[in-house]
Design a protein around this motif. Structure first.
Motif, PDB file in Angstrom:
ATOM      1  N   VAL A  10       0.772  -0.963  -0.029  1.00 53.24           N
ATOM      2  CA  VAL A  10       0.084  -0.106  -0.089  1.00 53.24           C
ATOM      3  C   VAL A  10       0.875   1.161   0.122  1.00 53.24           C
ATOM      4  CG1 VAL A  10      -1.832   1.401   1.319  1.00 53.24           C
ATOM      5  CG2 VAL A  10      -2.079  -1.254   0.908  1.00 53.24           C
ATOM      6  N   TYR A  11       2.079   1.437   0.841  1.00 53.57           N
ATOM      7  CA  TYR A  11       2.808   2.517   0.835  1.00 53.57           C
ATOM      8  C   TYR A  11       3.602   2.901  -0.340  1.00 53.57           C
ATOM      9  CZ  TYR A  11       6.313   5.622   2.560  1.00 53.57           C
ATOM     10  OH  TYR A  11       7.136   6.804   2.687  1.00 53.57           O
ATOM     11  N   SER A  12       3.811   1.708  -1.081  1.00 52.29           N
ATOM     12  CA  SER A  12       4.664   1.884  -2.363  1.00 52.29           C
ATOM     13  C   SER A  12       3.662   2.308  -3.360  1.00 52.29           C
ATOM     14  CB  SER A  12       5.591   0.428  -2.676  1.00 52.29           C
ATOM     15  OG  SER A  12       4.423  -0.563  -3.001  1.00 52.29           O
ATOM     16  N   SER A  13       2.462   2.008  -3.245  1.00 52.36           N
ATOM     17  CA  SER A  13       1.457   2.383  -4.116  1.00 52.36           C
ATOM     18  C   SER A  13       1.024   3.797  -4.068  1.00 52.36           C
ATOM     19  CB  SER A  13       0.078   1.469  -4.321  1.00 52.36           C
ATOM     20  OG  SER A  13       0.802   0.027  -4.657  1.00 52.36           O
ATOM     21  N   PHE A  14       1.033   4.477  -2.848  1.00 46.44           N
ATOM     22  CA  PHE A  14       0.543   5.565  -2.437  1.00 46.44           C
ATOM     23  C   PHE A  14       0.557   6.540  -3.331  1.00 46.44           C
ATOM     24  CE2 PHE A  14       0.107   9.188   0.395  1.00 46.44           C
ATOM     25  CZ  PHE A  14      -1.249   8.923   0.762  1.00 46.44           C
ATOM     26  N   ASP A  15       2.048   6.866  -3.972  1.00 48.56           N
ATOM     27  CA  ASP A  15       2.165   7.969  -5.064  1.00 48.56           C
ATOM     28  C   ASP A  15       1.386   7.712  -6.196  1.00 48.56           C
ATOM     29  OD1 ASP A  15       4.140   9.126  -3.429  1.00 48.56           O
ATOM     30  OD2 ASP A  15       5.977   8.082  -4.450  1.00 48.56           O
ATOM     31  N   LYS A  16       1.169   6.412  -6.493  1.00 50.55           N
ATOM     32  CA  LYS A  16       0.401   6.038  -7.877  1.00 50.55           C
ATOM     33  C   LYS A  16      -1.098   6.554  -7.576  1.00 50.55           C
ATOM     34  CE  LYS A  16       3.279   2.524  -9.386  1.00 50.55           C
ATOM     35  NZ  LYS A  16       3.382   1.162  -9.594  1.00 50.55           N
ATOM     36  N   ILE A  17      -1.536   6.342  -6.397  1.00 50.26           N
ATOM     37  CA  ILE A  17      -3.042   6.515  -5.820  1.00 50.26           C
ATOM     38  C   ILE A  17      -3.204   8.317  -6.049  1.00 50.26           C
ATOM     39  CG2 ILE A  17      -4.690   6.779  -4.061  1.00 50.26           C
ATOM     40  CD1 ILE A  17      -3.566   3.735  -3.302  1.00 50.26           C
ATOM     41  N   ILE A  18      -2.205   8.711  -5.502  1.00 54.04           N
ATOM     42  CA  ILE A  18      -2.352  10.229  -5.373  1.00 54.04           C
ATOM     43  C   ILE A  18      -2.160  10.825  -6.656  1.00 54.04           C
ATOM     44  CG2 ILE A  18      -1.018  12.431  -4.354  1.00 54.04           C
ATOM     45  CD1 ILE A  18      -2.520  10.844  -2.326  1.00 54.04           C
ATOM     46  N   TYR A  19      -1.310  10.518  -7.429  1.00 56.68           N
ATOM     47  CA  TYR A  19      -1.288  10.740  -8.864  1.00 56.68           C
ATOM     48  C   TYR A  19      -2.524  10.809  -9.801  1.00 56.68           C
ATOM     49  CZ  TYR A  19       0.011  11.362 -13.779  1.00 56.68           C
ATOM     50  OH  TYR A  19       0.063  11.642 -15.275  1.00 56.68           O
ATOM     51  N   ARG A  20      -3.235   9.449  -9.508  1.00 55.13           N
ATOM     52  CA  ARG A  20      -4.466   9.354 -10.096  1.00 55.13           C
ATOM     53  C   ARG A  20      -5.550  10.180  -9.747  1.00 55.13           C
ATOM     54  NH1 ARG A  20      -3.894   2.801 -11.116  1.00 55.13           N
ATOM     55  NH2 ARG A  20      -2.607   3.045 -13.022  1.00 55.13           N
ATOM     56  N   TYR A  21      -5.624  10.309  -8.209  1.00 58.01           N
ATOM     57  CA  TYR A  21      -6.525  11.469  -7.684  1.00 58.01           C
ATOM     58  C   TYR A  21      -6.411  12.659  -8.291  1.00 58.01           C
ATOM     59  CZ  TYR A  21      -8.832  14.111  -4.197  1.00 58.01           C
ATOM     60  OH  TYR A  21      -9.813  14.905  -3.623  1.00 58.01           O
ATOM     61  N   HIS A  22      -5.014  13.249  -8.320  1.00 57.88           N
ATOM     62  CA  HIS A  22      -4.824  14.470  -8.766  1.00 57.88           C
ATOM     63  C   HIS A  22      -5.280  14.628 -10.166  1.00 57.88           C
ATOM     64  CE1 HIS A  22      -3.485  16.522  -5.214  1.00 57.88           C
ATOM     65  NE2 HIS A  22      -2.587  15.485  -5.004  1.00 57.88           N
ATOM     66  N   SER A  23      -4.964  13.618 -10.950  1.00 56.99           N
ATOM     67  CA  SER A  23      -5.357  13.750 -12.648  1.00 56.99           C
ATOM     68  C   SER A  23      -6.626  13.626 -12.572  1.00 56.99           C
ATOM     69  CB  SER A  23      -4.767  12.234 -13.076  1.00 56.99           C
ATOM     70  OG  SER A  23      -5.056  12.369 -14.414  1.00 56.99           O
ATOM     71  N   CYS A  28     -11.851  16.601 -14.155  1.00 54.27           N
ATOM     72  CA  CYS A  28     -13.013  17.139 -13.873  1.00 54.27           C
ATOM     73  C   CYS A  28     -12.930  18.549 -13.720  1.00 54.27           C
ATOM     74  CB  CYS A  28     -13.477  16.538 -12.371  1.00 54.27           C
ATOM     75  SG  CYS A  28     -13.726  14.894 -12.340  1.00 54.27           S
ATOM     76  N   ASN A  29     -12.215  19.278 -13.338  1.00 53.32           N
ATOM     77  CA  ASN A  29     -12.086  20.868 -13.243  1.00 53.32           C
ATOM     78  C   ASN A  29     -11.858  21.345 -14.723  1.00 53.32           C
ATOM     79  OD1 ASN A  29     -11.702  23.283 -12.159  1.00 53.32           O
ATOM     80  ND2 ASN A  29      -9.455  23.190 -12.287  1.00 53.32           N
ATOM     81  N   ARG A  30     -11.139  20.809 -15.591  1.00 58.99           N
ATOM     82  CA  ARG A  30     -11.177  20.935 -16.954  1.00 58.99           C
ATOM     83  C   ARG A  30     -12.731  20.824 -17.515  1.00 58.99           C
ATOM     84  NH1 ARG A  30      -6.045  18.639 -17.206  1.00 58.99           N
ATOM     85  NH2 ARG A  30      -7.166  16.866 -17.732  1.00 58.99           N
ATOM     86  N   TYR A  31     -13.388  19.850 -17.291  1.00 56.76           N
ATOM     87  CA  TYR A  31     -14.411  19.437 -17.964  1.00 56.76           C
ATOM     88  C   TYR A  31     -15.590  20.630 -17.194  1.00 56.76           C
ATOM     89  CZ  TYR A  31     -19.036  17.292 -18.614  1.00 56.76           C
ATOM     90  OH  TYR A  31     -20.374  17.097 -19.017  1.00 56.76           O
ATOM     91  N   ILE A  32     -15.488  20.883 -16.261  1.00 57.46           N
ATOM     92  CA  ILE A  32     -16.641  21.821 -15.603  1.00 57.46           C
ATOM     93  C   ILE A  32     -16.273  23.274 -15.922  1.00 57.46           C
ATOM     94  CG2 ILE A  32     -17.175  22.926 -13.466  1.00 57.46           C
ATOM     95  CD1 ILE A  32     -16.801  20.277 -11.933  1.00 57.46           C
ATOM     96  N   SER A  33     -15.129  23.651 -16.130  1.00 58.16           N
ATOM     97  CA  SER A  33     -14.444  24.797 -16.781  1.00 58.16           C
ATOM     98  C   SER A  33     -15.109  25.043 -18.116  1.00 58.16           C
ATOM     99  CB  SER A  33     -13.063  25.160 -16.518  1.00 58.16           C
ATOM    100  OG  SER A  33     -12.470  26.286 -17.149  1.00 58.16           O
ATOM    101  N   ASN A  34     -14.657  24.071 -19.106  1.00 54.21           N
ATOM    102  CA  ASN A  34     -15.199  24.052 -20.247  1.00 54.21           C
ATOM    103  C   ASN A  34     -16.878  24.075 -20.468  1.00 54.21           C
ATOM    104  OD1 ASN A  34     -12.677  24.088 -21.469  1.00 54.21           O
ATOM    105  ND2 ASN A  34     -12.569  21.712 -21.466  1.00 54.21           N
ATOM    106  N   PHE A  35     -17.413  23.561 -19.596  1.00 50.71           N
ATOM    107  CA  PHE A  35     -19.119  23.515 -19.632  1.00 50.71           C
ATOM    108  C   PHE A  35     -19.405  24.996 -19.277  1.00 50.71           C
ATOM    109  CE2 PHE A  35     -22.999  22.947 -17.281  1.00 50.71           C
ATOM    110  CZ  PHE A  35     -23.720  22.571 -18.028  1.00 50.71           C
ATOM    111  N   LEU A  36     -18.609  25.594 -18.122  1.00 47.24           N
ATOM    112  CA  LEU A  36     -19.080  26.879 -17.765  1.00 47.24           C
ATOM    113  C   LEU A  36     -18.902  27.824 -18.981  1.00 47.24           C
ATOM    114  CD1 LEU A  36     -17.969  27.060 -14.179  1.00 47.24           C
ATOM    115  CD2 LEU A  36     -20.360  26.888 -14.839  1.00 47.24           C
TER     116      LEU A  36
END
Length: 110
Positions: A10-23, A28-36
């Motif tokens: 789990v600890y070794s995968s933590f960076d990948k999980i965080i990266y995917r979360y931020h991605s 989502c932010n780009r989608y909402i921005s374009n929608f607005l």
């Protein structure tokens, strides 16, 4: 021993999980921005009142018009404008939805 192994995985995968979360959040932010932006919440007009000594263009240069009007951080924009212009005593910024930004300036008197 098994719990140590699971913890290391789990600890070794933590960076990948965080990266995917931020991605995902960025996507989502780009989608909402374009929608607005596509639905009329762009900054089409900026009304500036009360500026006699301050050049209108110096204020407009500080506004990012590529973002939706709802994404404009009004307090931050006000502090940036006030920081760049020493003539400003008070500044009020508000939105007139869907697409107008109103900036009211109170300048120091000479």
């Amino acid at each position: 021993m098994m719990s140590l192994f699971v913890t290391l995985i789990v600890y070794s995968s933590f960076d990948k999980i965080i990266y995917r979360y931020h991605s995902y959040i960025d996507q989502c932010n780009r989608y909402i921005s374009n929608f607005l932006l596509n639905n009329g919440f762009s900054i089409n007009e900026v009304i500036i009142t009360g500026n006699y000594f301050i050049n209108r263009e110096s204020i407009l240069d500080l506004i990012d018009r590529k973002q939706p009007i709802l994404y404009v951080r009004l307090a931050k924009l006000a502090s940036e404008i006030k920081l760049k212009n020493k003539w400003i005593k008070n500044i009020s910024i508000y939105r007139i939805l869907p697409n107008i930004l109103h900036i009211d300036i109170d300048e120091y008197n000479t």
